[in-house]
Write a protein that holds these residues in place. Structure first.
Motif, PDB file in Angstrom:
ATOM      1  N   LYS A  12       0.673  -1.535   0.082  1.00 26.61           N
ATOM      2  CA  LYS A  12       0.374   0.191   0.328  1.00 26.61           C
ATOM      3  C   LYS A  12       1.087   1.216   0.365  1.00 26.61           C
ATOM      4  O   LYS A  12       1.527   1.532   0.783  1.00 26.61           O
ATOM      5  CB  LYS A  12      -0.666  -0.448   1.371  1.00 26.61           C
ATOM      6  N   THR A  13       0.429   2.145  -0.549  1.00 22.29           N
ATOM      7  CA  THR A  13       1.183   3.885  -0.313  1.00 22.29           C
ATOM      8  C   THR A  13       0.402   3.834   0.650  1.00 22.29           C
ATOM      9  O   THR A  13      -0.768   4.425   0.220  1.00 22.29           O
ATOM     10  CB  THR A  13       0.976   4.409  -1.842  1.00 22.29           C
ATOM     11  N   PRO A  14       0.852   4.914   1.861  1.00 21.42           N
ATOM     12  CA  PRO A  14       0.420   5.294   2.480  1.00 21.42           C
ATOM     13  C   PRO A  14      -0.982   6.360   2.185  1.00 21.42           C
ATOM     14  O   PRO A  14       0.038   7.333   1.480  1.00 21.42           O
ATOM     15  CB  PRO A  14       1.495   5.572   3.823  1.00 21.42           C
ATOM     16  N   THR A  15      -1.660   7.286   3.070  1.00 22.83           N
ATOM     17  CA  THR A  15      -2.034   8.279   2.880  1.00 22.83           C
ATOM     18  C   THR A  15      -1.870   9.384   4.354  1.00 22.83           C
ATOM     19  O   THR A  15      -1.109   8.927   4.831  1.00 22.83           O
ATOM     20  CB  THR A  15      -4.188   8.272   2.592  1.00 22.83           C
ATOM     21  N   LYS A  16      -1.968  10.433   3.790  1.00 27.28           N
ATOM     22  CA  LYS A  16      -2.192  10.894   5.010  1.00 27.28           C
ATOM     23  C   LYS A  16      -2.225  10.799   6.795  1.00 27.28           C
ATOM     24  O   LYS A  16      -1.431  10.401   7.283  1.00 27.28           O
ATOM     25  CB  LYS A  16      -2.222  12.426   4.399  1.00 27.28           C
ATOM     26  N   THR A  17      -3.420  10.402   6.200  1.00 28.19           N
ATOM     27  CA  THR A  17      -4.036   8.995   7.148  1.00 28.19           C
ATOM     28  C   THR A  17      -3.558   8.467   7.606  1.00 28.19           C
ATOM     29  O   THR A  17      -2.728   8.138   9.250  1.00 28.19           O
ATOM     30  CB  THR A  17      -5.844   8.862   7.222  1.00 28.19           C
ATOM     31  N   ASP A  18      -2.697   8.050   6.759  1.00 33.75           N
ATOM     32  CA  ASP A  18      -1.690   6.426   7.078  1.00 33.75           C
ATOM     33  C   ASP A  18      -1.126   7.033   7.979  1.00 33.75           C
ATOM     34  O   ASP A  18       0.094   6.440   8.451  1.00 33.75           O
ATOM     35  CB  ASP A  18      -1.914   5.618   5.952  1.00 33.75           C
ATOM     36  N   ILE A  19      -0.123   8.339   7.236  1.00 38.74           N
ATOM     37  CA  ILE A  19       1.441   8.321   8.224  1.00 38.74           C
ATOM     38  C   ILE A  19       0.722   9.163   9.526  1.00 38.74           C
ATOM     39  O   ILE A  19       1.941   8.725  10.212  1.00 38.74           O
ATOM     40  CB  ILE A  19       1.707   9.936   7.375  1.00 38.74           C
ATOM     41  N   LYS A  82      11.326   5.268  10.131  1.00 42.91           N
ATOM     42  CA  LYS A  82      11.261   4.863   9.141  1.00 42.91           C
ATOM     43  C   LYS A  82      11.458   6.179   8.481  1.00 42.91           C
ATOM     44  O   LYS A  82      11.564   6.160   7.448  1.00 42.91           O
ATOM     45  CB  LYS A  82      10.349   3.707   8.642  1.00 42.91           C
ATOM     46  N   GLY A  83      11.130   7.754   8.408  1.00 44.38           N
ATOM     47  CA  GLY A  83      10.586   8.274   7.947  1.00 44.38           C
ATOM     48  C   GLY A  83       9.404   8.117   6.620  1.00 44.38           C
ATOM     49  O   GLY A  83       9.593   8.734   5.926  1.00 44.38           O
ATOM     50  N   LEU A  84       8.779   7.645   6.815  1.00 40.01           N
ATOM     51  CA  LEU A  84       7.448   6.917   6.271  1.00 40.01           C
ATOM     52  C   LEU A  84       6.872   8.497   5.677  1.00 40.01           C
ATOM     53  O   LEU A  84       6.591   9.401   6.640  1.00 40.01           O
ATOM     54  CB  LEU A  84       7.017   6.544   6.385  1.00 40.01           C
ATOM     55  N   LYS A  85       6.945   8.994   4.143  1.00 44.21           N
ATOM     56  CA  LYS A  85       5.881   9.722   3.828  1.00 44.21           C
ATOM     57  C   LYS A  85       4.630   8.944   2.954  1.00 44.21           C
ATOM     58  O   LYS A  85       5.306   7.657   2.027  1.00 44.21           O
ATOM     59  CB  LYS A  85       6.497  10.505   2.860  1.00 44.21           C
ATOM     60  N   ILE A  86       4.517  10.000   2.297  1.00 39.50           N
ATOM     61  CA  ILE A  86       3.182  10.069   1.805  1.00 39.50           C
ATOM     62  C   ILE A  86       3.134   8.948   0.797  1.00 39.50           C
ATOM     63  O   ILE A  86       2.848   7.705  -0.190  1.00 39.50           O
ATOM     64  CB  ILE A  86       1.811  11.001   1.300  1.00 39.50           C
ATOM     65  N   HIS A  87       4.346   9.536  -0.180  1.00 40.83           N
ATOM     66  CA  HIS A  87       4.305   7.774  -1.727  1.00 40.83           C
ATOM     67  C   HIS A  87       5.272   7.641  -1.753  1.00 40.83           C
ATOM     68  O   HIS A  87       5.645   5.950  -2.462  1.00 40.83           O
ATOM     69  CB  HIS A  87       5.213   9.210  -2.520  1.00 40.83           C
ATOM     70  N   ASP A  88       5.721   6.724  -0.310  1.00 43.84           N
ATOM     71  CA  ASP A  88       5.970   5.063   0.117  1.00 43.84           C
ATOM     72  C   ASP A  88       5.395   4.224  -0.357  1.00 43.84           C
ATOM     73  O   ASP A  88       4.541   4.556  -0.621  1.00 43.84           O
ATOM     74  CB  ASP A  88       6.996   5.902   1.085  1.00 43.84           C
ATOM     75  N   GLU A 106       6.150 -14.322  12.500  1.00 43.48           N
ATOM     76  CA  GLU A 106       5.599 -14.527  11.713  1.00 43.48           C
ATOM     77  C   GLU A 106       5.448 -13.836  10.402  1.00 43.48           C
ATOM     78  O   GLU A 106       4.667 -14.122   9.277  1.00 43.48           O
ATOM     79  CB  GLU A 106       3.324 -14.988  11.900  1.00 43.48           C
ATOM     80  N   TYR A 107       5.223 -11.962  10.388  1.00 36.85           N
ATOM     81  CA  TYR A 107       4.948 -11.021   9.765  1.00 36.85           C
ATOM     82  C   TYR A 107       6.276 -10.247   9.353  1.00 36.85           C
ATOM     83  O   TYR A 107       7.195 -10.069  10.099  1.00 36.85           O
ATOM     84  CB  TYR A 107       3.684 -10.281  10.155  1.00 36.85           C
ATOM     85  N   LYS A 108       6.253 -10.018   8.122  1.00 30.51           N
ATOM     86  CA  LYS A 108       7.720  -8.811   7.665  1.00 30.51           C
ATOM     87  C   LYS A 108       7.178  -7.944   7.806  1.00 30.51           C
ATOM     88  O   LYS A 108       5.905  -7.747   6.961  1.00 30.51           O
ATOM     89  CB  LYS A 108       8.499  -9.526   6.753  1.00 30.51           C
ATOM     90  N   ILE A 109       7.481  -6.577   7.492  1.00 34.00           N
ATOM     91  CA  ILE A 109       6.845  -5.348   6.808  1.00 34.00           C
ATOM     92  C   ILE A 109       8.520  -4.735   5.886  1.00 34.00           C
ATOM     93  O   ILE A 109       9.427  -4.540   6.877  1.00 34.00           O
ATOM     94  CB  ILE A 109       6.617  -4.490   8.338  1.00 34.00           C
ATOM     95  N   LYS A 110       7.650  -3.981   5.012  1.00 30.88           N
ATOM     96  CA  LYS A 110       8.870  -3.440   4.550  1.00 30.88           C
ATOM     97  C   LYS A 110       8.581  -2.459   3.425  1.00 30.88           C
ATOM     98  O   LYS A 110       7.582  -2.916   3.590  1.00 30.88           O
ATOM     99  CB  LYS A 110       9.811  -5.203   3.259  1.00 30.88           C
ATOM    100  N   VAL A 111       9.448  -1.215   3.681  1.00 25.74           N
ATOM    101  CA  VAL A 111       9.117  -0.075   3.344  1.00 25.74           C
ATOM    102  C   VAL A 111      10.606   0.403   2.313  1.00 25.74           C
ATOM    103  O   VAL A 111      11.413   0.215   1.916  1.00 25.74           O
ATOM    104  CB  VAL A 111       9.953   1.344   4.122  1.00 25.74           C
ATOM    105  N   LYS A 113      10.928   3.252  -0.339  1.00 22.80           N
ATOM    106  CA  LYS A 113      11.269   5.123  -0.264  1.00 22.80           C
ATOM    107  C   LYS A 113      10.898   5.774  -1.887  1.00 22.80           C
ATOM    108  O   LYS A 113      11.906   4.832  -2.625  1.00 22.80           O
ATOM    109  CB  LYS A 113      12.271   5.839  -0.170  1.00 22.80           C
ATOM    110  N   ALA A 114      10.036   6.202  -1.409  1.00 21.03           N
ATOM    111  CA  ALA A 114       9.400   6.871  -3.519  1.00 21.03           C
ATOM    112  C   ALA A 114      10.776   7.800  -3.595  1.00 21.03           C
ATOM    113  O   ALA A 114      11.423   8.778  -2.935  1.00 21.03           O
ATOM    114  CB  ALA A 114       7.906   7.755  -3.116  1.00 21.03           C
ATOM    115  N   VAL A 115      10.988   7.245  -5.008  1.00 20.89           N
ATOM    116  CA  VAL A 115      12.114   7.937  -6.152  1.00 20.89           C
ATOM    117  C   VAL A 115      11.287   9.180  -6.562  1.00 20.89           C
ATOM    118  O   VAL A 115       9.768   9.060  -7.405  1.00 20.89           O
ATOM    119  CB  VAL A 115      12.847   6.965  -7.392  1.00 20.89           C
ATOM    120  N   ILE A 116      11.077  10.209  -6.341  1.00 24.49           N
ATOM    121  CA  ILE A 116      10.648  11.639  -6.599  1.00 24.49           C
ATOM    122  C   ILE A 116      11.406  12.325  -7.923  1.00 24.49           C
ATOM    123  O   ILE A 116      12.686  12.739  -7.692  1.00 24.49           O
ATOM    124  CB  ILE A 116      10.593  12.106  -5.828  1.00 24.49           C
TER     125      ILE A 116
END
Length: 129
Positions: A12-19, A82-88, A106-111, A113-116
């Motif tokens: 998923k690409t996070p929304t403003k609410t997600d961030i 992670k410095g997560l941003k909206i387009h990541d 059991e779970y993995k999370i991977k980020v 980063k958006a290349v703009i």
């Protein structure tokens, strides 16, 4: 993205609410998490990031017919570190390694980063943090 022994739950690409607040999870992914009890509307789970760091998150659902799952507790800390941003891009995986399941991871999370380039997302790169 995921290793051979991992199954992608969702990306998923996070929304403003997600961030800024909580991370909404796709409803169809609920089946990949342990079932909620009859009167239980949240559960904690660990997810391991690209560096092997374990993160404790809380998955919550609404009472009633429309569950609308979200990750609340632990999420804001993850976003900040992670410095997560909206387009990541954020991806959750489930591991199929018995050793991982035995240790509770059991779970993995991977980020990624958006290349703009010129104000447009041209792709995503692995997160270094």
């Amino acid at each position: 993205m995921g290793e051979a022994n991992e199954k992608l739950l969702f990306s998923k690409t996070p929304t403003k609410t997600d961030i800024n607040n909580k991370f909404s999870v796709k409803r169809k992914s609920l089946a990949s998490f342990p079932p909620f009890g009859a009167q239980t509307y949240f559960q904690d789970f660990n997810a391991e990031d690209e560096k092997g760091k374990k993160w404790l998150f809380r998955l919550r659902i609404r009472k009633g017919k429309h569950k609308k799952p979200v990750i609340s507790a632990g999420w804001r800390r993850f976003v900040r570190q992670k410095g997560l941003k909206i387009h990541d891009k954020v991806s959750f995986f489930i591991g199929h390694n018995e050793a991982e399941i035995a240790t509770g991871v059991e779970y993995k999370i991977k980020v990624q980063k958006a290349v703009i380039v010129f104000k447009a997302v041209s792709g995503h790169a692995p997160c270094s943090g």
